[in-house]
Design a protein around this motif. Structure first.
Motif, short mmCIF file in Angstrom:
data_model
loop_
_atom_site.label_atom_id
_atom_site.label_comp_id
_atom_site.label_asym_id
_atom_site.label_seq_id
_atom_site.Cartn_x
_atom_site.Cartn_y
_atom_site.Cartn_z
N ASP A 187 25.56 39.93 25.17
CA ASP A 187 25.39 41.74 25.34
C ASP A 187 26.20 41.92 26.41
N ALA A 188 27.40 42.18 25.58
CA ALA A 188 29.00 42.54 27.12
C ALA A 188 29.37 42.77 25.88
N SER A 189 30.38 43.82 26.75
CA SER A 189 31.56 44.37 26.45
C SER A 189 32.68 44.07 26.81
N LEU A 190 33.92 44.65 26.08
CA LEU A 190 34.83 44.79 27.96
C LEU A 190 36.39 45.99 27.33
N GLY A 240 48.10 53.48 37.99
CA GLY A 240 49.15 52.71 37.12
C GLY A 240 48.92 51.50 37.59
N LYS A 241 47.59 50.84 36.78
CA LYS A 241 47.78 48.87 36.66
C LYS A 241 47.00 49.55 35.03
N ALA A 242 46.52 48.04 34.67
CA ALA A 242 45.78 48.04 34.07
C ALA A 242 44.45 47.53 34.66
N CYS A 243 43.31 48.08 34.33
CA CYS A 243 41.53 46.90 35.15
C CYS A 243 41.72 46.92 33.85
N ALA A 244 40.26 45.82 33.78
CA ALA A 244 38.91 45.35 32.33
C ALA A 244 37.94 45.86 33.21
N ARG A 245 37.24 46.30 32.35
CA ARG A 245 35.89 46.26 33.02
C ARG A 245 35.30 46.17 32.06
N LEU A 246 33.91 44.82 32.75
CA LEU A 246 33.51 44.16 31.55
C LEU A 246 31.61 44.85 31.80
N TYR A 247 31.03 45.21 30.35
CA TYR A 247 29.75 46.57 30.35
C TYR A 247 28.98 44.78 30.19
N ILE A 248 27.74 44.98 31.18
CA ILE A 248 26.88 43.50 30.56
C ILE A 248 25.99 44.00 30.62
N LYS A 249 25.39 43.62 29.71
CA LYS A 249 23.73 44.53 29.42
C LYS A 249 22.80 43.98 30.70
N GLN A 295 41.93 36.46 35.51
CA GLN A 295 40.71 36.33 36.47
C GLN A 295 39.25 36.09 35.32
N TYR A 296 38.31 35.66 36.61
CA TYR A 296 37.64 34.92 36.37
C TYR A 296 35.86 36.06 36.01
N ALA A 297 35.76 35.68 35.09
CA ALA A 297 34.52 37.32 34.51
C ALA A 297 33.76 36.79 36.03
N ASN A 298 33.67 35.76 36.44
CA ASN A 298 31.55 36.30 37.81
C ASN A 298 32.65 36.31 39.25
N ARG A 299 33.97 36.83 38.85
CA ARG A 299 34.84 36.94 40.24
C ARG A 299 34.69 38.65 40.24
N PHE A 300 34.49 39.61 38.99
CA PHE A 300 34.56 40.60 38.59
C PHE A 300 33.59 41.92 40.24
N THR A 301 34.00 43.27 40.45
CA THR A 301 33.62 43.39 41.39
C THR A 301 32.66 44.95 40.11
N LYS A 302 30.98 44.60 41.02
CA LYS A 302 30.21 45.63 40.36
C LYS A 302 30.83 47.00 40.34
N ILE A 303 31.23 47.91 39.85
CA ILE A 303 30.96 48.98 40.04
C ILE A 303 29.78 50.21 39.63
N ASP A 304 30.20 52.23 40.62
CA ASP A 304 29.64 52.55 40.49
C ASP A 304 28.77 53.13 38.82
N ILE A 331 28.01 47.81 35.12
CA ILE A 331 30.38 47.66 34.98
C ILE A 331 30.40 46.48 36.12
N TYR A 332 31.27 45.60 36.05
CA TYR A 332 31.64 45.01 36.67
C TYR A 332 33.74 45.38 36.26
N GLN A 333 34.40 45.33 37.47
CA GLN A 333 35.51 45.65 37.53
C GLN A 333 36.73 44.86 38.14
N TYR A 334 37.78 44.69 37.12
CA TYR A 334 38.86 43.66 37.80
C TYR A 334 39.87 44.54 37.95
#
Ligand SMILES: *[C@@H]1O[C@H](CO)[C@@H](O)[C@H](O)[C@H]1NC(C)=O
Ligand SMILES: *[C@@H]1O[C@H](CO)[C@@H](O)[C@H](O)[C@H]1NC(C)=O
Ligand SMILES: *[C@@H]1O[C@H](CO)[C@@H](O)[C@H](O)[C@H]1NC(C)=O
Ligand SMILES: *[C@@H]1O[C@H](CO)[C@@H](O)[C@H](O)[C@H]1NC(C)=O
Length: 600
Positions: free
Chosen positions: A355-358, A365-374, A406-415, A424-427
């Motif tokens: 239950d997650a998406s990317l 200017g940088k590529a960021c990854a957002r992880l959506y975790i249910k 980056q490891y998924a569990n090092r992503f930062t939770k965002i508003d 939503i977690y972002q790196y």
């Protein structure tokens, strides 16, 4: 009047209100109603856009890209409670979702043609239309029913008189017949539908609006200028010729592309395009904005690389001054271009099996990854303990050829103002956002288990769908299928083996996908066999027929990474047919099982 009679009456009233909903079956019906027929209304644009998102229809149920999830806030969809009771009531496992509130932050992902008048007017009519869908909660990409409606601006409620049910046939008529490119040798099991590029979609939307009788000429434009002198450009139909767009260069800066009609250029003494940073999304005014770059324009069309980093909220604004006098003393005529939403309007991609998406996102200017975790996936940190997101310059790069990770569990939770169901977690990576950039979610430290990969940045938009969702609605409302998606499995001494149920000449066939690097697979699978079952309920020993894996015939179509081996059985293909790969003659160790064959 006693209570029962009152109830009965209310019930009748309820029935009347619901059954009085008119249904639009074809474009002719749509032409015959007055709904949203002039600028700045956006109901017809919403309908056109949604029709482009439909990839298939199955027994009158419209099917969208399997990544679509309205509960995640895709495109600004949000739960609609049907408080006004304008729509039929639903069972508990179904839900209504509404889209089209252009003020909501997710709505920035809607295409420019939906948001055009919203940006360039400030009257309430610019945001009164909505599209409402109902879906099963567990299959959110299957649309059970669909409505268009509009607010009653006096009552701030949806107006039953302006509410219509949309027959799936109408939507299929609006969406151009699509075309599945099924590459049978494609190991990924991913089937894509190429859509026309954005420009043609924009032009086709204009055609559709013309066909349905939409008028942009009587657009109400309350300009912020206090000066009374109206310039010749203050006509909404002049909008049609203007195109402004911001795209990424290869270094993460923004490139501005523009097109201005010749008559507008000729009548203007000064023409500027400003690249603005909106600090409050969806607010197009002069207050919540900061000018990042100002460019003099002398040509009717062109492209300029700027020094402004790609980031959400960037918006080009065209400013025209008819004369030197206007330049010094009046406000110019401003045309607001589309605001960049950070993700190019691309929704997150499912992380297969979770239950997650990317999502690939651009920030500074940088590529960021957002992880959506249910939110219900509460132990994700331990499940994804070894999982990581790789950043790649190109979709051609091998999995171990990442630029950074980056490891998924090092992503930062965002508003997150978009969805209540997901966190939503972002790196932010150090890789510049640029055309072709792709991110992938890998389950563990090995490089083989890619559970999600995004569309390359600004790549030709292609939708990923299941092969069983392929079809040609223009020809028949029944989808045709040729194969199910291969199922992969992994193990300590074998990696990336795929099993696929396939059909040829009406018979069930099995295909094995063996990674080329797995050279000793015949030793590993020496005793392994594939059983064919008429039903997923059958016991392992109750196969209809079987064959040993090593006896499968190697096919000529393989690809770079995999060899494909096939066996054609005598079992006729039918819904429910299933194949299983078993380790050896004992029937208690099953490597992998395909999903039962769907549809017929
Ligand atoms: C158009 O709508 C009117 C009522 O609004 C209806 O009487 C008429 O039959 C409709 N015409 C067509 C062709 O659907
Ligand atoms: C499918 O797409 C191809 C190439 O894009 C095109 O040539 C062909 O006519 C299309 N087929 C249909 C049925 O639209
Ligand atoms: C599978 O098809 C997709 C889309 O056409 C393509 O991008 C990808 O490279 C293909 N994969 C392989 C392994 O051929
Ligand atoms: C990513 O970068 C943006 C802009 O530089 C910054 O505002 C944000 O806090 C960063 N987010 C994370 C999760 O590091």
């Amino acid at each position: 009047m006693d209570a029962t009679r009152l109830c009965f009456l209310l019930f009748c009233l309820f029935l009347t209100s619901v059954s009085s909903l008119r249904k639009l079956n074809n474009i002719q019906d749509l032409k015959n109603i007055t709904y949203a027929k002039s600028a700045p209304r956006h109901g017809l644009q919403l309908l056109f856009w949604f029709a482009q998102k439909v990839v298939n229809v199955d027994q009158n149920i419209l099917i969208l890209d399997s990544n679509f999830d309205p509960s995640r806030g895709d495109f600004g969809f949000h739960h609609y409670g049907n408080r006004e009771d304008i729509l039929p009531s639903l069972s508990s496992w179904q839900s209504y979702y509404s889209v089209g509130n252009l003020k909501s932050s997710g709505a920035n992902a809607l295409p420019a043609y939906v948001r055009k008048y919203y940006r360039n007017t400030n009257v309430p009519e610019r945001n009164m239309d909505r599209l409402i869908i109902s879906v099963k909660l567990n299959k959110p990409n299957k649309i059970l029913s669909m409505f268009i409606t509009a607010y009653d601006l006096q009552k701030n409620d949806f107006n039953p008189a302006d509410t219509y049910e949309i027959d799936p046939a109408l939507l299929l008529q609006i969406g151009e017949p699509y075309n599945c490119t099924v590459d049978k040798s494609n190991i990924s099991g991913i089937y894509t539908i190429s859509r026309n590029i954005k420009d043609t979609e924009y032009d086709r939307c204009l055609q559709f609006l013309t066909e349905t009788g939409y008028s942009s000429a009587d657009c109400k434009h309350s300009h912020i200028s206090q000066r009374k002198k109206r310039s010749p450009y203050l006509q909404c139909n002049a909008y049609e010729g203007i195109k402004l767009e911001i795209k990424a260069t290869t270094e993460g800066f923004s490139k501005l592309l523009w097109e201005v009609p010749a008559t507008m250029m000729e009548n203007s003494k000064y023409v500027y395009i400003e690249i603005c940073q909106n600090t409050r999304s969806s607010e197009t005014n002069e207050v919540h904005t900061q000018v990042r770059s100002k460019l003099n324009i002398y040509e009717l069309s062109g492209a300029i690389d700027t020094s402004v980093s790609m980031t959400a909220g960037l918006q080009p604004r065209l400013r025209l001054y008819p004369s030197l006098f206007d330049f010094q003393f009046t406000n110019p005529y401003i045309w607001y271009g589309p605001e960049f939403d950070g993700a190019n309007g691309v929704i997150p991609i499912k992380v297969e099996g979770f239950d997650a998406s990317l999502q690939l996102y651009a920030e500074d200017g940088k590529a960021c990854a957002r992880l959506y975790i249910k939110k219900t996936f509460s132990n994700w940190q331990s499940v994804f303990y070894y999982s990581w997101v790789g950043f790649y310059k190109s979709s051609q790069d091998k999995n171990d050829d990442y630029s950074t990770y980056q490891y998924a569990n090092r992503f930062t939770k965002i508003d997150n103002y978009i969805t209540h169901n997901y966190d939503i977690y972002q790196y932010n990576s150090s890789l510049a956002i640029a055309p072709g950039v792709q991110i992938r979610f890998l389950l563990d430290k090995k490089y083989g288990k890619v559970l999600a990969q995004t569309t390359p940045w600004e790549g030709v938009e292609a939708m990923t769908i299941l092969s069983s969702d392929c079809g040609t609605p223009g020809q028949s409302l029944q989808p045709k299928i040729s194969s199910n998606v291969p199922v992969y499995f992994y193990g300590p001494e074998y990696n990336d083996v795929g099993l696929q149920l396939y059909t040829e000449d009406g018979k069930a066939c099995a295909r094995l996908y063996i990674k080329k690097t797995f050279t000793d697979w015949k030793d590993t699978f020496y005793y392994s066999w594939v059983g064919f079952y008429t039903s997923s309920q059958d016991k392992h020993a109750d196969y209809y027929t079987y064959n040993y894996a090593v006896k499968f015939e190697k096919m000529e179509t393989g690809n770079e990474n995999y060899d494909i081996y096939q066996y054609k059985s005598k079992l006729a293909i039918a819904p429910g047919v299933q194949i299983r790969l078993l380790k050896d003659k004992s029937t208690d160790y099953v490597f992998v099982t395909t999903g039962p064959w769907k549809n017929d």
